[in-house]
Motif scaffolding. Structure first.
Motif, mmCIF file in Angstrom:
data_model
loop_
_atom_site.group_PDB
_atom_site.id
_atom_site.type_symbol
_atom_site.label_atom_id
_atom_site.label_comp_id
_atom_site.label_asym_id
_atom_site.label_seq_id
_atom_site.Cartn_x
_atom_site.Cartn_y
_atom_site.Cartn_z
ATOM 1 N N ALA A 9 -21.880 -2.339 21.353
ATOM 2 C CA ALA A 9 -21.435 -1.716 19.839
ATOM 3 C C ALA A 9 -22.519 -2.018 18.534
ATOM 4 C CB ALA A 9 -20.129 -2.116 18.454
ATOM 5 N N ASP A 10 -22.985 -3.109 19.127
ATOM 6 C CA ASP A 10 -24.266 -4.094 18.311
ATOM 7 C C ASP A 10 -25.266 -3.302 18.935
ATOM 8 O OD1 ASP A 10 -23.167 -5.475 16.829
ATOM 9 O OD2 ASP A 10 -23.138 -7.588 17.708
ATOM 10 N N ARG A 11 -25.989 -3.298 20.365
ATOM 11 C CA ARG A 11 -27.294 -2.072 20.844
ATOM 12 C C ARG A 11 -26.768 -0.409 19.929
ATOM 13 N NH1 ARG A 11 -27.956 -4.459 26.737
ATOM 14 N NH2 ARG A 11 -27.509 -6.731 26.218
ATOM 15 N N GLU A 12 -25.809 -0.205 20.267
ATOM 16 C CA GLU A 12 -25.391 1.451 20.206
ATOM 17 C C GLU A 12 -24.871 2.021 19.589
ATOM 18 O OE1 GLU A 12 -25.687 3.323 24.036
ATOM 19 O OE2 GLU A 12 -26.216 1.182 25.411
ATOM 20 N N GLY A 13 -23.947 1.248 18.307
ATOM 21 C CA GLY A 13 -22.716 1.525 18.038
ATOM 22 C C GLY A 13 -21.391 2.283 18.518
ATOM 23 N N GLY A 14 -20.605 1.472 17.958
ATOM 24 C CA GLY A 14 -19.193 1.865 18.653
ATOM 25 C C GLY A 14 -18.234 2.763 18.040
ATOM 26 N N THR A 15 -17.480 3.067 18.620
ATOM 27 C CA THR A 15 -16.721 3.672 17.760
ATOM 28 C C THR A 15 -15.159 4.273 17.891
ATOM 29 O OG1 THR A 15 -17.638 5.540 17.069
ATOM 30 C CG2 THR A 15 -15.824 6.397 16.884
ATOM 31 N N VAL A 16 -13.978 3.736 17.651
ATOM 32 C CA VAL A 16 -12.657 3.327 18.423
ATOM 33 C C VAL A 16 -11.371 3.887 17.582
ATOM 34 C CG1 VAL A 16 -10.498 2.360 18.607
ATOM 35 C CG2 VAL A 16 -13.230 1.780 18.929
ATOM 36 N N VAL A 17 -10.706 5.149 17.710
ATOM 37 C CA VAL A 17 -9.811 5.488 17.129
ATOM 38 C C VAL A 17 -8.252 5.343 17.777
ATOM 39 C CG1 VAL A 17 -8.421 8.227 16.574
ATOM 40 C CG2 VAL A 17 -11.237 8.167 16.159
ATOM 41 N N ASN A 18 -7.155 5.240 16.563
ATOM 42 C CA ASN A 18 -6.056 4.743 16.914
ATOM 43 C C ASN A 18 -5.318 4.481 16.060
ATOM 44 O OD1 ASN A 18 -6.994 2.275 14.985
ATOM 45 N ND2 ASN A 18 -7.401 0.910 16.574
ATOM 46 N N ALA A 19 -4.251 4.214 16.611
ATOM 47 C CA ALA A 19 -3.007 4.271 15.196
ATOM 48 C C ALA A 19 -2.160 2.938 15.486
ATOM 49 C CB ALA A 19 -2.333 5.906 15.278
ATOM 50 N N ALA A 20 -1.290 2.767 14.104
ATOM 51 C CA ALA A 20 -0.591 1.526 14.537
ATOM 52 C C ALA A 20 1.071 2.160 14.446
ATOM 53 C CB ALA A 20 -0.438 1.429 12.992
ATOM 54 N N ILE A 21 1.547 1.579 15.512
ATOM 55 C CA ILE A 21 3.588 2.209 15.403
ATOM 56 C C ILE A 21 3.928 1.080 15.627
ATOM 57 C CG2 ILE A 21 2.172 3.537 17.619
ATOM 58 C CD1 ILE A 21 2.817 0.869 19.694
ATOM 59 N N SER A 22 5.197 1.396 15.157
ATOM 60 C CA SER A 22 5.967 0.838 14.477
ATOM 61 C C SER A 22 6.801 -0.632 15.877
ATOM 62 C CB SER A 22 7.814 1.540 14.083
ATOM 63 O OG SER A 22 7.746 2.611 15.819
ATOM 64 N N ILE A 23 6.483 -0.681 16.488
ATOM 65 C CA ILE A 23 6.626 -2.252 17.799
ATOM 66 C C ILE A 23 5.726 -3.086 16.936
ATOM 67 C CG2 ILE A 23 6.276 -3.075 19.184
ATOM 68 C CD1 ILE A 23 6.155 -0.401 21.269
ATOM 69 N N LEU A 24 6.853 -4.163 16.107
ATOM 70 C CA LEU A 24 5.698 -5.045 15.269
ATOM 71 C C LEU A 24 6.369 -6.932 16.287
ATOM 72 C CD1 LEU A 24 8.032 -3.780 12.403
ATOM 73 C CD2 LEU A 24 5.906 -3.150 13.193
ATOM 74 N N VAL A 25 5.196 -7.343 15.362
ATOM 75 C CA VAL A 25 4.594 -8.449 15.504
ATOM 76 C C VAL A 25 5.424 -9.532 14.115
ATOM 77 C CG1 VAL A 25 3.563 -10.729 15.625
ATOM 78 C CG2 VAL A 25 3.408 -8.694 17.536
ATOM 79 N N HIS A 26 6.201 -10.387 14.562
ATOM 80 C CA HIS A 26 6.951 -11.432 13.172
ATOM 81 C C HIS A 26 6.604 -12.327 13.074
ATOM 82 C CE1 HIS A 26 10.473 -8.176 12.909
ATOM 83 N NE2 HIS A 26 9.807 -8.124 14.696
ATOM 84 N N VAL A 27 6.425 -13.664 12.489
ATOM 85 C CA VAL A 27 6.109 -14.649 12.617
ATOM 86 C C VAL A 27 6.529 -15.395 11.316
ATOM 87 C CG1 VAL A 27 4.326 -16.064 11.679
ATOM 88 C CG2 VAL A 27 4.126 -14.944 13.200
ATOM 89 N N ASP A 28 7.503 -16.601 11.408
ATOM 90 C CA ASP A 28 8.352 -16.809 10.254
ATOM 91 C C ASP A 28 7.457 -18.615 10.195
ATOM 92 O OD1 ASP A 28 10.150 -15.411 9.865
ATOM 93 O OD2 ASP A 28 11.159 -16.175 12.286
#
Length: 340
Positions: A24-43
Motif C-alpha cells: 500500500a505504501d508503495r503502490e496504493g491499495g484498495t479493499v471493498v468489504n462489508a460488515a456482517i451480523s456475526i459479532l464479537v462480544h466483550v464484557d
C-alpha cells in the motif's frame, strides 16, 4: 459497573493483501468489504484486585496479579495488548466471545481489537470516533504486538456497512458505499457463506508472500496489483446492484489470490469450489488471506438452494448471516440496574 461492547465481522469482496503497508505504501491499495451480523462480544467487569481474562469461544483463561506481570506469550495477547494501550487502575475481568468459528477468515481478531478498545475507552470515559478506534485496533496488532496484516478488518468492525477503503503512505481513505437496506438484503439472497472445516492460520503465508513481493517476484507483484484493481471496480458493481459483475470480480480476486502462495488453496476449498460451481455459482473466493477458513459464494437466487446443498455435501458448514450497517458499540450497565 459492567461495560459491554460488540463489533461485527466482515466479508471482503476484493482487495485483501493490497491493504498491507509493504504494497500500500508503495503502490496504493484498495479493499471493498462489508460488515456482517456475526459479532464479537466483550464484557468488562470492574473490581477485585486481579486481572482476569477469558476467551470463552476458545476456552482460554489467564489470571494475573497486576498489569506488571503481563507477558505476550501467545495466550490472550490481544486482551493484554488492549490493557497495555488503555490501562485500567485496579482489578478487572474481561470476557470475550465470538459468534464465528475459530480461524474463519472473517476478520475476527480485528473485530476483537476494536471491541476490546471500545469497551476500555468507555470504561475510562474517553471518546474516540470510529476511525480512531480502527486505527487504535490496527496499532494494537501491528505496533504493540508486531503482527503482520492490514487495516481493513478494524475499519469494517469500527464503521460497519459497505466500505471502499484506500490505503497509501499510512493513510486510509474511507468511502461508504451507497447501498440501501433493500439492496443489502438482495445481495444476501445471492450470497452463501461456507466454513470449509479447515481453520485459517495465515502468519507463515503472510511472511512468504511479502518476502516474495519485496524480493521482486513478478508473479506475486502482478497478482497483488490485479487483486487491487478488482477492488477498484467492485465498489461500483455493488452500488449498481450488478451482482453478477460483482461475482466476476470476486472470482478474479480469487484467481489472483491463489497465485500468491501454494498454501492459499486447501483440499477442502478445492472440493467446495468445484461443487458449488457445478451447482450454478457465478463466482467465489476464500475470505481473508486464504489458507482455510470461509468461502463466500455468489450465485443466482434460483440456484442458492442447490449451491448451499452442494457446499454441505462436500463438507462445508453454511453460516447464517445478514449484512449490517452497525459498527462497534459500547455501553455500560450499573450492577444495581442488572440486579433489578
Amino acid at each position: 459497573m459492567t461495560v459491554h461492547s460488540t463489533s461485527p465481522l466482515r466479508i471482503d469482496f476484493a482487495g485483501g493483501w493490497s491493504d498491507v503497508a509493504d504494497f500500500a505504501d508503495r503502490e496504493g491499495g484498495t479493499v471493498v468489504n462489508a460488515a456482517i451480523s456475526i459479532l464479537v462480544h466483550v464484557d468488562l467487569f470492574v473490581g477485585g484486585g486481579r486481572i482476569r481474562l477469558h476467551a470463552e469461544d476458545v476456552g482460554e483463561h489467564v489470571t494475573l496479579e497486576s498489569s506488571g506481570s503481563m507477558v505476550y506469550d501467545g495466550k490472550l495477547d490481544l486482551h493484554k495488548a488492549a490493557l497495555n494501550m488503555l490501562p485500567v487502575t485496579g482489578g478487572i475481568e474481561i470476557l470475550s466471545r465470538s459468534e464465528a468459528l475459530p480461524g474463519s477468515g472473517l476478520g475476527g481478531s480485528g473485530a476483537l481489537d476494536v471491541a476490546l478498545l471500545a469497551g476500555l475507552a468507555h470504561l475510562r470515559e474517553e471518546s474516540y470516533d470510529e476511525k480512531e478506534l480502527a486505527e487504535l485496533g490496527f496499532l494494537l496488532e501491528a505496533g504493540e504486538l508486531g503482527l503482520f496484516g492490514g487495516r481493513q478488518d478494524q475499519y469494517a468492525a469500527a464503521l460497519g456497512g459497505f466500505l471502499e477503503l484506500e490505503f497509501h503512505d499510512g493513510r486510509v481513505g474511507v468511502r461508504r458505499l451507497s447501498v440501501s437496506e433493500s439492496a443489502a438484503h438482495e445481495l444476501s439472497s445471492h450470497a452463501v457463506l461456507v466454513y470449509t472445516g479447515q481453520t485459517h492460520f495465515s502468519s507463515q503465508t503472510h511472511a512468504r508472500v511479502w518476502a516474495a513481493y519485496n524480493s521482486g517476484d513478478d508473479s506475486v507483484i502482478d497478482a497483488i496489483r490485479s487483486i487491487r484493481d478488482a477492488a477498484r471496480e467492485a465498489g461500483d458493481a455493488i452500488e449498481a446492484g450488478d451482482w453478477k459483475r460483482l461475482a466476476s470480480l470476486v472470482d478474479e480476486n480469487w484467481r489472483n489470490q491463489k497465485r500468491l502462495d501454494p498454501t492459499m488453496v486447501t483440499p477442502a476449498t478445492t472440493r467446495i469450489d468445484a461443487a458449488v460451481r457445478e451447482a450454478g455459482a457465478w463466482g467465489l473466493k476464500a475470505t481473508g488471506a486464504g489458507a482455510g477458513g470461509c468461502v463466500v459464494v455468489l450465485c443466482p437466487t434460483e440456484r442458492r438452494s442447490a449451491v448451499t446443498e452442494a457446499a454441505r455435501v462436500n463438507g462445508g458448514k453454511v453460516l447464517d448471516f445478514d449484512f449490517t450497517f452497525d459498527g462497534v458499540r459500547a455501553w455500560q450497565q450499573d450492577d444495581a440496574a442488572e440486579e433489578s
